[in-house]
Motif scaffolding. Sequence first.
Motif, PDB file in Angstrom:
ATOM      1  N   ARG A 109       1.320  -1.301  -0.338  1.00 35.41           N
ATOM      2  CA  ARG A 109       0.203   0.203   0.252  1.00 35.41           C
ATOM      3  C   ARG A 109       0.563   1.519   0.374  1.00 35.41           C
ATOM      4  O   ARG A 109       1.886   1.105   0.773  1.00 35.41           O
ATOM      5  N   PHE A 110       0.376   2.303  -0.585  1.00 36.24           N
ATOM      6  CA  PHE A 110       1.265   3.404  -1.034  1.00 36.24           C
ATOM      7  C   PHE A 110      -0.595   4.631  -0.667  1.00 36.24           C
ATOM      8  O   PHE A 110      -0.710   5.079  -1.260  1.00 36.24           O
ATOM      9  N   PRO A 111       0.155   4.742   0.680  1.00 36.87           N
ATOM     10  CA  PRO A 111      -0.661   6.278   0.927  1.00 36.87           C
ATOM     11  C   PRO A 111      -0.464   7.367   0.361  1.00 36.87           C
ATOM     12  O   PRO A 111       0.533   7.428  -0.060  1.00 36.87           O
ATOM     13  N   LEU A 112      -1.375   8.362  -0.156  1.00 37.99           N
ATOM     14  CA  LEU A 112      -0.898   9.218  -0.710  1.00 37.99           C
ATOM     15  C   LEU A 112      -1.503  10.600   0.013  1.00 37.99           C
ATOM     16  O   LEU A 112      -2.595  10.122   0.904  1.00 37.99           O
ATOM     17  N   ASP A 113      -1.641  11.154  -0.763  1.00 36.10           N
ATOM     18  CA  ASP A 113      -1.662  12.919   0.375  1.00 36.10           C
ATOM     19  C   ASP A 113      -3.268  12.862   0.246  1.00 36.10           C
ATOM     20  O   ASP A 113      -3.775  12.620  -1.193  1.00 36.10           O
ATOM     21  N   LEU A 114      -3.801  12.657   0.729  1.00 32.51           N
ATOM     22  CA  LEU A 114      -5.741  12.519   1.375  1.00 32.51           C
ATOM     23  C   LEU A 114      -6.291  14.358   0.465  1.00 32.51           C
ATOM     24  O   LEU A 114      -7.354  14.130   0.193  1.00 32.51           O
ATOM     25  N   GLU A 115      -5.544  15.260   1.329  1.00 25.68           N
ATOM     26  CA  GLU A 115      -6.205  16.399   0.848  1.00 25.68           C
ATOM     27  C   GLU A 115      -5.831  17.573  -0.039  1.00 25.68           C
ATOM     28  O   GLU A 115      -7.069  17.366  -0.444  1.00 25.68           O
ATOM     29  N   ARG A 116      -4.766  16.321  -1.003  1.00 29.99           N
ATOM     30  CA  ARG A 116      -4.142  16.524  -2.571  1.00 29.99           C
ATOM     31  C   ARG A 116      -5.297  16.085  -3.018  1.00 29.99           C
ATOM     32  O   ARG A 116      -6.437  16.278  -4.115  1.00 29.99           O
ATOM     33  N   HIS A 173       5.119   3.614  -6.375  1.00 26.09           N
ATOM     34  CA  HIS A 173       5.715   3.104  -5.594  1.00 26.09           C
ATOM     35  C   HIS A 173       7.184   4.134  -6.411  1.00 26.09           C
ATOM     36  O   HIS A 173       7.965   3.936  -5.309  1.00 26.09           O
ATOM     37  N   VAL A 174       7.636   4.334  -7.479  1.00 24.79           N
ATOM     38  CA  VAL A 174       8.364   4.965  -7.530  1.00 24.79           C
ATOM     39  C   VAL A 174       8.318   6.698  -7.364  1.00 24.79           C
ATOM     40  O   VAL A 174       9.592   6.551  -6.435  1.00 24.79           O
ATOM     41  N   CYS A 175       7.729   7.473  -7.045  1.00 20.65           N
ATOM     42  CA  CYS A 175       6.977   8.751  -6.358  1.00 20.65           C
ATOM     43  C   CYS A 175       7.692   8.177  -5.314  1.00 20.65           C
ATOM     44  O   CYS A 175       8.115   9.248  -4.672  1.00 20.65           O
ATOM     45  N   ALA A 176       6.801   7.465  -3.959  1.00 23.24           N
ATOM     46  CA  ALA A 176       7.843   6.841  -2.512  1.00 23.24           C
ATOM     47  C   ALA A 176       8.938   7.082  -2.932  1.00 23.24           C
ATOM     48  O   ALA A 176       9.567   7.684  -1.797  1.00 23.24           O
TER      49      ALA A 176
END
Length: 234
Positions: A127-134, A183-186
Amino acid sequence: MSGDILLLAATEAECRSVLTQMTRVLSEGNGWKGEIAGRGCRLLTTGVGPVNPAHILTREAERERPRIVAQFGIGGAYVPSGLAVGDVAVASEEIYGDLGAESPDGWLSMEEIGFPTVSGPAPLYNRFPLDLERAERVASACGGSVGPFLTASTCTGTVERAAELYERFGAVCENMEGAAAAHVCAAYGLPFVEARGISNLIENRDRSRWRIKEAVFAAGRAVIDAVSEGALDG
Protein backbone atom coordinates in the motif's frame (compact mmCIF):
# COMPACT_ATOMS: atom_id res chain seq x y z
CA MET A 1 10.90 23.25 -17.91
CA SER A 2 12.40 22.00 -14.67
CA GLY A 3 9.86 21.75 -11.87
CA ASP A 4 6.91 21.30 -14.22
CA ILE A 5 3.85 19.16 -13.55
CA LEU A 6 4.51 15.72 -15.03
CA LEU A 7 1.37 14.15 -16.51
CA LEU A 8 1.38 10.44 -17.31
CA ALA A 9 -1.07 8.26 -19.21
CA ALA A 10 -0.66 4.74 -20.52
CA THR A 11 -1.88 5.31 -24.08
CA GLU A 12 -1.71 8.05 -26.67
CA ALA A 13 -5.53 8.17 -26.80
CA GLU A 14 -5.61 9.05 -23.10
CA CYS A 15 -2.89 11.66 -23.60
CA ARG A 16 -4.73 13.25 -26.53
CA SER A 17 -7.67 14.09 -24.26
CA VAL A 18 -5.35 16.49 -22.40
CA LEU A 19 -3.07 17.51 -25.27
CA THR A 20 -5.92 19.23 -27.11
CA GLN A 21 -6.28 21.61 -24.16
CA MET A 22 -2.58 22.48 -23.82
CA THR A 23 -1.02 25.63 -25.23
CA ARG A 24 2.52 26.43 -26.39
CA VAL A 25 2.95 22.74 -27.17
CA LEU A 26 6.24 21.25 -28.28
CA SER A 27 6.74 17.59 -29.17
CA GLU A 28 9.37 15.89 -27.00
CA GLY A 29 10.37 12.23 -27.31
CA ASN A 30 7.42 10.09 -26.25
CA GLY A 31 5.39 13.11 -25.19
CA TRP A 32 4.91 16.85 -25.22
CA LYS A 33 5.60 19.91 -23.12
CA GLY A 34 3.43 23.00 -22.90
CA GLU A 35 1.08 24.83 -20.57
CA ILE A 36 -2.32 24.38 -19.01
CA ALA A 37 -3.80 27.59 -17.59
CA GLY A 38 -0.31 29.11 -17.60
CA ARG A 39 1.23 26.21 -15.64
CA GLY A 40 4.13 24.35 -17.18
CA CYS A 41 3.34 20.70 -17.90
CA ARG A 42 5.04 17.73 -19.49
CA LEU A 43 2.76 15.04 -20.87
CA LEU A 44 4.10 11.53 -21.49
CA THR A 45 2.71 8.30 -22.89
CA THR A 46 4.07 5.48 -20.73
CA GLY A 47 2.65 2.27 -22.16
CA VAL A 48 0.44 -0.24 -20.37
CA GLY A 49 1.28 -2.27 -17.26
CA PRO A 50 3.46 -1.56 -14.23
CA VAL A 51 6.97 -1.77 -15.73
CA ASN A 52 6.50 0.84 -18.46
CA PRO A 53 5.49 3.77 -16.22
CA ALA A 54 8.06 2.73 -13.60
CA HIS A 55 10.81 2.88 -16.22
CA ILE A 56 9.74 6.21 -17.69
CA LEU A 57 9.08 7.83 -14.32
CA THR A 58 12.49 6.73 -13.00
CA ARG A 59 14.13 8.21 -16.09
CA GLU A 60 12.27 11.49 -15.66
CA ALA A 61 13.00 11.71 -11.92
CA GLU A 62 16.71 11.27 -12.63
CA ARG A 63 16.79 13.60 -15.62
CA GLU A 64 14.55 16.52 -14.65
CA ARG A 65 12.80 16.25 -11.31
CA PRO A 66 9.13 17.26 -11.68
CA ARG A 67 7.25 19.36 -9.15
CA ILE A 68 4.45 16.78 -8.95
CA VAL A 69 3.42 13.65 -10.86
CA ALA A 70 -0.18 13.23 -11.96
CA GLN A 71 -1.24 9.95 -13.55
CA PHE A 72 -4.57 9.66 -15.33
CA GLY A 73 -6.49 7.34 -17.61
CA ILE A 74 -9.32 4.85 -17.55
CA GLY A 75 -10.12 2.26 -14.90
CA GLY A 76 -12.72 -0.28 -13.91
CA ALA A 77 -14.89 0.20 -10.83
CA TYR A 78 -15.69 -2.49 -8.29
CA VAL A 79 -19.47 -2.79 -8.08
CA PRO A 80 -19.75 -2.14 -4.29
CA SER A 81 -17.89 1.17 -4.74
CA GLY A 82 -21.06 2.83 -6.02
CA LEU A 83 -19.15 4.35 -8.95
CA ALA A 84 -20.82 4.45 -12.35
CA VAL A 85 -19.43 4.44 -15.88
CA GLY A 86 -18.30 7.96 -16.74
CA ASP A 87 -17.54 8.93 -13.14
CA VAL A 88 -14.12 10.16 -12.04
CA ALA A 89 -12.28 8.59 -9.11
CA VAL A 90 -9.19 10.02 -7.40
CA ALA A 91 -6.83 7.76 -5.45
CA SER A 92 -6.44 8.06 -1.69
CA GLU A 93 -3.86 5.28 -1.89
CA GLU A 94 -2.49 2.85 -4.46
CA ILE A 95 -2.26 -0.88 -3.78
CA TYR A 96 -0.35 -3.71 -5.45
CA GLY A 97 -3.14 -6.27 -5.68
CA ASP A 98 -1.15 -9.25 -6.93
CA LEU A 99 2.28 -8.73 -5.37
CA GLY A 100 2.71 -11.29 -2.61
CA ALA A 101 2.46 -15.06 -2.16
CA GLU A 102 -0.18 -17.74 -2.20
CA SER A 103 -0.31 -20.21 0.69
CA PRO A 104 -2.58 -23.01 1.91
CA ASP A 105 -3.98 -20.48 4.37
CA GLY A 106 -4.65 -17.88 1.67
CA TRP A 107 -2.94 -14.92 0.05
CA LEU A 108 -0.03 -13.24 1.87
CA SER A 109 0.94 -9.60 1.42
CA MET A 110 4.52 -8.38 1.12
CA GLU A 111 4.39 -7.31 4.75
CA GLU A 112 3.30 -10.78 5.82
CA ILE A 113 6.19 -12.40 3.94
CA GLY A 114 8.63 -9.76 5.22
CA PHE A 115 9.80 -7.88 2.12
CA PRO A 116 9.17 -4.12 1.85
CA THR A 117 8.89 -2.63 -1.63
CA VAL A 118 10.31 0.67 -0.34
CA SER A 119 12.66 0.42 2.64
CA GLY A 120 13.24 3.06 5.29
CA PRO A 121 12.10 4.16 8.75
CA ALA A 122 8.48 3.73 7.60
CA PRO A 123 8.73 0.88 5.07
CA LEU A 124 6.06 0.43 2.42
CA TYR A 125 4.76 -2.93 1.28
CA ASN A 126 1.66 -3.29 -0.92
CA ARG A 127 0.00 0.00 0.00
CA PHE A 128 1.14 3.50 -0.93
CA PRO A 129 -0.84 6.16 0.97
CA LEU A 130 -1.25 9.41 -0.98
CA ASP A 131 -1.84 12.99 0.12
CA LEU A 132 -5.52 12.86 1.05
CA GLU A 133 -5.93 16.64 1.19
CA ARG A 134 -4.58 16.98 -2.35
CA ALA A 135 -6.75 14.08 -3.56
CA GLU A 136 -9.83 15.76 -2.14
CA ARG A 137 -8.91 19.06 -3.80
CA VAL A 138 -8.56 17.30 -7.14
CA ALA A 139 -11.87 15.48 -6.65
CA SER A 140 -13.57 18.75 -5.77
CA ALA A 141 -12.13 20.46 -8.85
CA CYS A 142 -13.34 17.75 -11.23
CA GLY A 143 -16.52 16.56 -9.51
CA GLY A 144 -15.01 13.19 -8.64
CA SER A 145 -14.85 10.99 -5.56
CA VAL A 146 -11.90 9.72 -3.52
CA GLY A 147 -11.02 6.13 -2.61
CA PRO A 148 -8.35 3.42 -2.70
CA PHE A 149 -7.10 2.19 -6.09
CA LEU A 150 -5.88 -1.33 -6.88
CA THR A 151 -3.24 -2.16 -9.48
CA ALA A 152 -3.31 -5.61 -11.10
CA SER A 153 -1.14 -6.96 -13.90
CA THR A 154 -4.08 -9.13 -14.97
CA CYS A 155 -7.35 -7.24 -15.39
CA THR A 156 -10.08 -8.75 -13.27
CA GLY A 157 -12.74 -10.35 -15.46
CA THR A 158 -15.06 -12.40 -13.27
CA VAL A 159 -17.52 -11.46 -10.56
CA GLU A 160 -15.94 -14.03 -8.25
CA ARG A 161 -12.44 -12.58 -8.52
CA ALA A 162 -13.80 -9.04 -8.22
CA ALA A 163 -15.60 -9.96 -5.00
CA GLU A 164 -12.44 -11.58 -3.62
CA LEU A 165 -10.30 -8.51 -4.34
CA TYR A 166 -12.88 -6.08 -3.02
CA GLU A 167 -13.18 -8.03 0.23
CA ARG A 168 -9.39 -8.15 0.59
CA PHE A 169 -8.54 -4.53 -0.26
CA GLY A 170 -11.72 -2.44 -0.31
CA ALA A 171 -10.54 -0.60 -3.43
CA VAL A 172 -12.98 1.37 -5.58
CA CYS A 173 -11.06 1.31 -8.87
CA GLU A 174 -8.73 -1.09 -10.67
CA ASN A 175 -5.98 -0.22 -13.13
CA MET A 176 -2.69 -1.62 -14.44
CA GLU A 177 -0.15 1.15 -13.75
CA GLY A 178 -0.89 3.24 -10.66
CA ALA A 179 0.88 1.34 -7.88
CA ALA A 180 4.08 1.22 -9.92
CA ALA A 181 4.03 5.00 -10.39
CA ALA A 182 3.20 5.54 -6.71
CA HIS A 183 6.05 3.16 -5.82
CA VAL A 184 8.62 5.16 -7.81
CA CYS A 185 7.31 8.47 -6.49
CA ALA A 186 7.58 7.17 -2.92
CA ALA A 187 11.17 6.07 -3.56
CA TYR A 188 12.08 9.53 -4.91
CA GLY A 189 9.96 11.55 -2.49
CA LEU A 190 7.81 12.97 -5.30
CA PRO A 191 4.21 14.10 -4.73
CA PHE A 192 1.82 11.86 -6.66
CA VAL A 193 -1.85 12.07 -7.56
CA GLU A 194 -3.96 9.77 -9.73
CA ALA A 195 -7.35 10.23 -11.39
CA ARG A 196 -9.29 7.69 -13.45
CA GLY A 197 -12.38 7.88 -15.60
CA ILE A 198 -14.54 4.80 -15.10
CA SER A 199 -14.96 2.82 -18.33
CA ASN A 200 -16.70 -0.25 -16.91
CA LEU A 201 -17.87 -2.05 -13.83
CA ILE A 202 -15.72 -5.05 -12.89
CA GLU A 203 -17.99 -7.98 -13.61
CA ASN A 204 -17.72 -10.89 -16.04
CA ARG A 205 -15.60 -9.44 -18.84
CA ASP A 206 -17.72 -8.01 -21.66
CA ARG A 207 -16.03 -5.23 -23.64
CA SER A 208 -19.24 -4.44 -25.49
CA ARG A 209 -20.44 -2.80 -22.26
CA TRP A 210 -17.31 -0.68 -21.79
CA ARG A 211 -17.45 3.04 -22.53
CA ILE A 212 -13.80 3.83 -23.18
CA LYS A 213 -14.27 7.12 -25.05
CA GLU A 214 -16.45 8.53 -22.27
CA ALA A 215 -13.94 7.42 -19.64
CA VAL A 216 -10.99 8.90 -21.55
CA PHE A 217 -12.82 12.20 -21.85
CA ALA A 218 -13.73 12.20 -18.14
CA ALA A 219 -10.13 11.50 -17.09
CA GLY A 220 -8.76 14.20 -19.39
CA ARG A 221 -11.30 16.72 -18.19
CA ALA A 222 -10.36 15.89 -14.60
CA VAL A 223 -6.69 16.67 -15.28
CA ILE A 224 -7.48 19.94 -17.02
CA ASP A 225 -9.78 21.04 -14.18
CA ALA A 226 -7.31 20.02 -11.48
CA VAL A 227 -4.40 21.87 -13.07
CA SER A 228 -6.45 24.92 -14.03
CA GLU A 229 -7.87 25.35 -10.52
CA GLY A 230 -4.53 24.83 -8.80
CA ALA A 231 -5.66 21.63 -7.10
CA LEU A 232 -2.24 20.06 -7.62
CA ASP A 233 -0.41 22.96 -5.94
CA GLY A 234 0.85 22.89 -2.37
